[in-house]
Design an enzyme around this catalytic site. Structure first.
Site, PDB file in Angstrom:
ATOM      1  N   TYR A 168      25.028   5.409  -9.252  1.00 22.88           N
ATOM      2  CA  TYR A 168      24.059   5.668  -8.185  1.00 22.88           C
ATOM      3  C   TYR A 168      22.726   4.966  -8.488  1.00 22.88           C
ATOM      4  CZ  TYR A 168      20.738   7.813  -5.087  1.00 22.88           C
ATOM      5  OH  TYR A 168      19.736   7.975  -4.162  1.00 22.88           O
ATOM      6  N   ARG A 212      11.438  13.532 -13.364  1.00 17.91           N
ATOM      7  CA  ARG A 212      10.103  14.037 -12.997  1.00 17.91           C
ATOM      8  C   ARG A 212      10.133  14.845 -11.704  1.00 17.91           C
ATOM      9  NH1 ARG A 212       6.680   9.400 -10.666  1.00 17.91           N
ATOM     10  NH2 ARG A 212       8.116   9.945  -8.990  1.00 17.91           N
ATOM     11  N   ARG A 225      19.643  16.102  -1.473  1.00 21.49           N
ATOM     12  CA  ARG A 225      20.681  15.909  -2.486  1.00 21.49           C
ATOM     13  C   ARG A 225      20.038  15.834  -3.855  1.00 21.49           C
ATOM     14  NH1 ARG A 225      23.081  10.925  -1.583  1.00 21.49           N
ATOM     15  NH2 ARG A 225      21.029  10.488  -0.713  1.00 21.49           N
ATOM     16  N   PHE A 285       3.523  -7.325 -13.221  1.00 21.98           N
ATOM     17  CA  PHE A 285       4.221  -6.640 -12.130  1.00 21.98           C
ATOM     18  C   PHE A 285       5.403  -5.820 -12.686  1.00 21.98           C
ATOM     19  CE2 PHE A 285       7.987  -7.134  -9.343  1.00 21.98           C
ATOM     20  CZ  PHE A 285       7.592  -6.343  -8.276  1.00 21.98           C
TER      21      PHE A 285
END
Ligand code: IN0
Length: 443
Positions: A168, A212, A225, A285
């Site tokens: 996932y 978190r 979910r 970045f």
């Protein structure tokens, strides 16, 4: 705690916070004049306050591609997260999203607040996407297609095993890493990074977010979910929501530590990925979110507050990370500092203490072996003495203000005090300087 309270507690946050504020003002003035680009950059700063600034600093061509990639992914995420959309409507949208990006007439209203604005005016994003170079368009299209299909797969599937969890996280974040590596390569400024290292960059960020956000996600109405894998939490409780109840505090923290230890697996690959970047702006970045992630993991580890409220790096520390991250030495320094902080919180009785210790020590070794751990300001602060220092500064400033006030209102004071003030207070600036010097001597 308000901004003033936070700055008093951490006075050295003040300067980086000020710099960040000024950078945000400057970025606002740099919004392009074309309506579609103006919309994209305004949206970018709305959905991601500090990270938007880092994107803005990339080279022009890459900056536009990353801005659009970021907004397309946020839009896809908005569709995935909107629990009011029936599955049979949502799944085809997720799967076809990569084609909708080419269609200026397509739009689908969903989400809330700034995400609703993004969805309602998605034609601006499409218009800007169509102006990107072909190499950038293909990379964004490919990743959006794979991510949409992966999200659709997990709409009807729970995250049971650690393999499911990795799969996932690969769809929603690892693929972002693959896409960014392609965009960097297409810009001609970087070698093409391996898929495995690019994937690790995304997994490290996403797993940190999932840890978190436990409480926010579990308390969401209607129910959202959850992505904590059953294979991990079922060792500690019968139902994932049981972790938030006080009577399960010990088990909850053990489960949390297990999750953090799992996330730490990716840290070394992330260090390798970042060490291969050449361009300083691409590097910043990538590095800033990674440092924020290891900082957040160190903060969350062994911390019951994850199940009680919000555990986030304070804004001043974020500002410091943005200000200080320029080279790989800064990254090794930050990873080392936060690893030390996490290590100091490992409790021998924790069931995964040894595993966690091994992971943390491997990260520390990678930082040491780089040979770049030099003298630097530490991110890990002992809060007590700093609070006292701040109080001393505040005390002497107040004293200076009182003295200045008294000096201006002398006629109403007793003659002896007047005499003393005569000596000192004819020059209020000198008095303030003395009090400030005294306060710094006390620190
Ligand atoms: C990101 C990532 C990101 C940046 C740099 C390199 C990356 C390599 C691989 C994968 C992701 C990478 O960074 C952002 C950071 C961000 O948005 N921070 C927010 C804070 C927050 O909590 O939302 C901010 O406002 O500062 C990130 O989290 N994601 C992301 C999305 C798109 C792109 Cl182009 C880059 C989201 C995610 C899910 C972790 C991939």
């Amino acid at each position: 705690m308000g901004t003033l309270g936070a700055v008093l507690k951490h006075p050295d946050d003040f300067y980086p916070l000020l710099k960040l504020k000024m950078a945000a003002r400057h970025a606002e003035k740099q919004i392009p004049p074309e309506p579609h680009w103006a919309f994209c950059y305004t949206m970018l700063h709305k959905v991601s306050r500090s990270f938007g600034l880092v994107i803005q600093q990339l080279g022009t061509e890459l900056r536009n591609a990353v801005c659009i990639f970021y907004l397309v992914l946020r839009a896809l995420d908005t569709v995935e997260d909107d629990t009011s959309i029936p599955t049979d409507v949502k799944v085809p949208i997720l799967k076809a999203f990569h084609r909708h990006v080419y269609d200026r007439d397509w739009h689908f209203s969903c989400g809330t607040k700034e995400y609703k604005v993004l969805m309602d005016q998605f034609h601006h994003v499409s218009t800007a996407f169509l102006e990107l170079g072909k190499g950038y368009q293909e990379a964004i299209d490919d990743i959006t297609q794979r991510m949409g299909a992966g999200m659709a797969k997990f709409i009807c599937k729970e995250v049971e095993t650690i393999d499911d969890y990795d799969e996932y996280c690969h769809y929603v974040a690892g693929l972002v890493g693959l896409g960014l590596s392609k965009l960097f390569h297409a810009s001609g400024k970087e070698d093409l990074a391996s898929d495995s290292l690019s994937n690790a960059m995304g997994l490290f960020l996403q797993k940190t977010n999932i840890i978190r956000d436990y409480l926010e996600d579990i308390n969401e109405i209607p129910k959202s979910r959850m992505f904590w894998p059953r294979e991990i939490w079922s060792k500690y409780v019968d139902k994932l929501e049981d972790l938030k109840y006080e009577e399960n505090s010990v088990k909850a923290v053990q489960c949390l530590n297990d999750m953090v230890t799992n996330a730490l697996i990716h840290a070394e690959d992330c260090l390798t990925y970042m060490s291969n970047l050449r361009d300083i702006y691409n590097f910043r970045f990538c590095a800033i979110p990674q440092i924020m992630a290891i900082g957040t993991l160190a903060l969350c580890y062994n911390n019951i507050e994850v199940f009680r409220g919000v555990v986030k790096m304070r804004r001043g520390l974020t500002a410091k990370v943005i200000d200080r991250t320029k080279t790989m030495a800064d990254v090794y320094g930050a990873f080392y500092d936060f690893s030390c902080m996490l290590k100091s919180k490992i409790d021998d009785v924790d069931p995964n203490a040894n595993k966690t210790l091994k992971k943390v020590e491997a990260i520390q070794k990678a930082c040491r072996d780089s040979g770049l751990l030099n003298k630097r300001k530490s991110y890990v602060i002992k809060s007590e003495p700093r609070y006292n220092s701040a109080m001393i500064v505040v005390f002497f400033i107040i004293l200076a203000v009182i003295f200045s006030y008294l000096s201006a209102n002398r006629p109403r004071l007793p003659p002896s005090l007047n005499l003393f003030l005569n000596a000192w207070m004819n020059q209020p600036l000198k008095c303030i300087a003395w009090c400030m010097s005294l306060s710094f001597l006390c620190l």
